[in-house]
Design a protein around this motif. Sequence first.
Motif, PDB file in Angstrom:
ATOM      1  N   SER A 139       5.587   9.290   8.907  1.00  0.00           N
ATOM      2  CA  SER A 139       4.572   8.296   9.258  1.00  0.00           C
ATOM      3  C   SER A 139       3.197   8.915   9.026  1.00  0.00           C
ATOM      4  O   SER A 139       3.009  10.110   9.192  1.00  0.00           O
ATOM      5  CB  SER A 139       4.708   7.887  10.715  1.00  0.00           C
ATOM      6  N   LYS A 140       2.248   8.075   8.621  1.00  0.00           N
ATOM      7  CA  LYS A 140       0.908   8.581   8.319  1.00  0.00           C
ATOM      8  C   LYS A 140       0.007   8.545   9.549  1.00  0.00           C
ATOM      9  O   LYS A 140      -1.169   8.850   9.471  1.00  0.00           O
ATOM     10  CB  LYS A 140       0.275   7.752   7.205  1.00  0.00           C
ATOM     11  N   ARG A 145      -3.952   6.815  17.080  1.00  0.00           N
ATOM     12  CA  ARG A 145      -4.123   5.459  16.558  1.00  0.00           C
ATOM     13  C   ARG A 145      -4.364   4.458  17.687  1.00  0.00           C
ATOM     14  O   ARG A 145      -5.156   3.532  17.547  1.00  0.00           O
ATOM     15  CB  ARG A 145      -2.883   5.064  15.752  1.00  0.00           C
ATOM     16  N   PRO A 163       0.851  -1.203   0.000  1.00  0.00           N
ATOM     17  CA  PRO A 163       0.000   0.000   0.000  1.00  0.00           C
ATOM     18  C   PRO A 163       0.881   1.245   0.000  1.00  0.00           C
ATOM     19  O   PRO A 163       1.882   1.294   0.696  1.00  0.00           O
ATOM     20  CB  PRO A 163      -0.756  -0.108   1.328  1.00  0.00           C
ATOM     21  N   ILE A 164       0.501   2.232  -0.805  1.00  0.00           N
ATOM     22  CA  ILE A 164       1.377   3.402  -0.969  1.00  0.00           C
ATOM     23  C   ILE A 164       0.604   4.705  -0.829  1.00  0.00           C
ATOM     24  O   ILE A 164      -0.347   4.964  -1.561  1.00  0.00           O
ATOM     25  CB  ILE A 164       2.046   3.364  -2.352  1.00  0.00           C
ATOM     26  N   GLN A 186      -4.927   2.695   4.960  1.00  0.00           N
ATOM     27  CA  GLN A 186      -4.067   1.529   4.717  1.00  0.00           C
ATOM     28  C   GLN A 186      -4.856   0.229   4.538  1.00  0.00           C
ATOM     29  O   GLN A 186      -4.523  -0.588   3.678  1.00  0.00           O
ATOM     30  CB  GLN A 186      -3.082   1.389   5.880  1.00  0.00           C
ATOM     31  N   GLU A 233       4.731   8.165  -0.963  1.00  0.00           N
ATOM     32  CA  GLU A 233       6.027   7.541  -0.675  1.00  0.00           C
ATOM     33  C   GLU A 233       6.949   7.656  -1.886  1.00  0.00           C
ATOM     34  O   GLU A 233       7.722   6.756  -2.185  1.00  0.00           O
ATOM     35  CB  GLU A 233       5.845   6.052  -0.311  1.00  0.00           C
ATOM     36  N   ASN A 263      -7.755   8.880  -1.123  1.00  0.00           N
ATOM     37  CA  ASN A 263      -7.074   8.249  -0.002  1.00  0.00           C
ATOM     38  C   ASN A 263      -8.093   7.570   0.904  1.00  0.00           C
ATOM     39  O   ASN A 263      -8.898   8.216   1.557  1.00  0.00           O
ATOM     40  CB  ASN A 263      -6.288   9.314   0.775  1.00  0.00           C
ATOM     41  N   ALA A 300       5.575   0.450   2.254  1.00  0.00           N
ATOM     42  CA  ALA A 300       6.329   1.035   1.147  1.00  0.00           C
ATOM     43  C   ALA A 300       7.515   1.858   1.630  1.00  0.00           C
ATOM     44  O   ALA A 300       8.376   2.240   0.844  1.00  0.00           O
ATOM     45  CB  ALA A 300       5.403   1.919   0.322  1.00  0.00           C
ATOM     46  N   ASP A 301       7.574   2.137   2.930  1.00  0.00           N
ATOM     47  CA  ASP A 301       8.545   3.122   3.408  1.00  0.00           C
ATOM     48  C   ASP A 301       9.927   2.551   3.709  1.00  0.00           C
ATOM     49  O   ASP A 301      10.741   3.204   4.336  1.00  0.00           O
ATOM     50  CB  ASP A 301       7.986   3.831   4.644  1.00  0.00           C
ATOM     51  N   ASP A 328      -2.761   4.741  -2.827  1.00  0.00           N
ATOM     52  CA  ASP A 328      -3.927   5.111  -2.025  1.00  0.00           C
ATOM     53  C   ASP A 328      -4.150   6.622  -2.073  1.00  0.00           C
ATOM     54  O   ASP A 328      -4.074   7.300  -1.063  1.00  0.00           O
ATOM     55  CB  ASP A 328      -3.683   4.621  -0.587  1.00  0.00           C
TER      56      ASP A 328
HETATM   57  N1  UDP Z   1      -0.564   3.964   3.890  1.00  0.00           N
HETATM   58  C1  UDP Z   1      -1.596   3.958   2.952  1.00  0.00           C
HETATM   59  N2  UDP Z   1      -2.683   4.766   3.170  1.00  0.00           N
HETATM   60  C2  UDP Z   1      -2.799   5.563   4.268  1.00  0.00           C
HETATM   61  C3  UDP Z   1      -1.766   5.536   5.229  1.00  0.00           C
HETATM   62  C4  UDP Z   1      -0.664   4.732   5.014  1.00  0.00           C
HETATM   63  O1  UDP Z   1      -1.517   3.236   1.956  1.00  0.00           O
HETATM   64  O2  UDP Z   1      -3.795   6.274   4.391  1.00  0.00           O
HETATM   65  C5  UDP Z   1       0.623   3.111   3.668  1.00  0.00           C
HETATM   66  C6  UDP Z   1       1.940   3.848   3.742  1.00  0.00           C
HETATM   67  O3  UDP Z   1       2.293   4.422   2.504  1.00  0.00           O
HETATM   68  C7  UDP Z   1       2.877   2.742   4.155  1.00  0.00           C
HETATM   69  C8  UDP Z   1       2.014   1.876   5.053  1.00  0.00           C
HETATM   70  O4  UDP Z   1       0.667   2.166   4.705  1.00  0.00           O
HETATM   71  O5  UDP Z   1       3.314   1.975   3.054  1.00  0.00           O
HETATM   72  C9  UDP Z   1       2.262   2.111   6.543  1.00  0.00           C
HETATM   73  O6  UDP Z   1       2.192   3.490   6.831  1.00  0.00           O
HETATM   74  P1  UDP Z   1       3.238   4.207   7.813  1.00  0.00           P
HETATM   75  O7  UDP Z   1       4.640   3.832   7.448  1.00  0.00           O
HETATM   76  O8  UDP Z   1       2.924   5.655   7.838  1.00  0.00           O
HETATM   77  O9  UDP Z   1       2.861   3.548   9.200  1.00  0.00           O
HETATM   78  P2  UDP Z   1       3.873   3.280  10.413  1.00  0.00           P
HETATM   79  O10 UDP Z   1       5.037   2.498   9.864  1.00  0.00           O
HETATM   80  O11 UDP Z   1       4.264   4.615  10.902  1.00  0.00           O
HETATM   81  O12 UDP Z   1       3.068   2.471  11.370  1.00  0.00           O
END
Ligand code: UDP
Length: 338
Positions: free
Chosen positions: A220-221, A226, A25-26, A89, A29, A86, A110-111, A58
């Motif tokens: 981070s999203k 959360r 999921p992206i 996730q 990024e 959007n 994706a990060d 997304d």
């Molecule tokens: N992501 C997405 N839609 C969203 C939020 C996040 O597709 O609305 C994707 C984001 O690009 C990443 C993954 O979900 O590939 C996890 O997000 P993030 O790294 O921000 O989460 P964390 O690692 O901080 O828990």
Amino acid sequence: MLSTAPFVNNSASSVTTDTISVVVPIYNEVESLPHLITAIADVMQANNYIYEIVCVDDGSRDGSTALLQKLAEERDDLRAIVLRRNYGQTPAMAAGFENAAGEVVISLDADLQNDPADIPNLLIKMDEGYDLVSGWRKDRQDNKWTRLIPSKIANLLIGRVTKVTLHDYGCSLKAYRSELLADINLYGELHRFIPALASIEGARIAEIPVRHHARQFGNSKYGLDRTFRVLLDLLTVWFIRKFLTRPMHAFGYLGLLMMSLGTMLGLYLSSLKVFLGQSIGDRPLLVLVAILFLAGLQLFGFGLLGELLMRTYHESQGRPIYRIRSIFGTSKYFKQDP
Ligand code: UDP
Ligand code: MG
């Protein structure tokens, strides 16, 4: 599931001969994307896997979409699915799962925080006979106070409530058998509870330690809020796990209990009035009787409605209330298999 995906086979000698879809999921990024695709493809090719990469955009607004489209046109191992806006996730992952053609599906972020180099380990573990292998970020590279501690508490709670004991529920890097994913419907932000939902479907689940890196690009999203959403989702999953096919047992039981208590107290008050001639009109207990009785009746009605909803849920979707793992043998008394 699609069957026309551009699977790439890099000749024989693999741990698994299954087709593999890597789902990502992206959301915004763009800087990570080129590194990510190369890293995944390198691992898959080095291990001679028959694979495809399914990227779900997304609703990104940072150029990820255009880049993905370009990469997907250039490469023969990449498919990009672009969502209209959007959604979050969970829906992004669900879109990837639904459009993945592989017999095995891998999900990862994706990060670049998850490391594609761990994919072979997940698959080796899966070959031992598991339906789901989950990653455990043993040495997690995130902020201690805002991420590690809330997540530790959440993991403990989730384990207690869902009875699926993993160290790390939040790790996106996981491997699933596609027939398991076909049985799991995702809503809200339930992607974190896939192991719990999978166990409700009777899946065999394992966990192995995986690498974890700090975020290099972008942000981070998610924020601290959360944690609370996870707790609410936990309640939902707990309820589904326990009462999905028998909601009457949750609501009806409580409703009956309250009505019985109300009736007993009501009888007590009535006897005071009838036999002893006491006035009960100004007693707080009378209010309690009324509340107990009405609330109990409503809960009972909730239970009945729940039963109707549950039947609609299963019958309209043709979802049986059980899952068969395998069937052995045929009966010699029948000429044809049923
Ligand atoms: N992501 C997405 N839609 C969203 C939020 C996040 O597709 O609305 C994707 C984001 O690009 C990443 C993954 O979900 O590939 C996890 O997000 P993030 O790294 O921000 O989460 P964390 O690692 O901080 O828990
Ligand atoms: Mg991340």
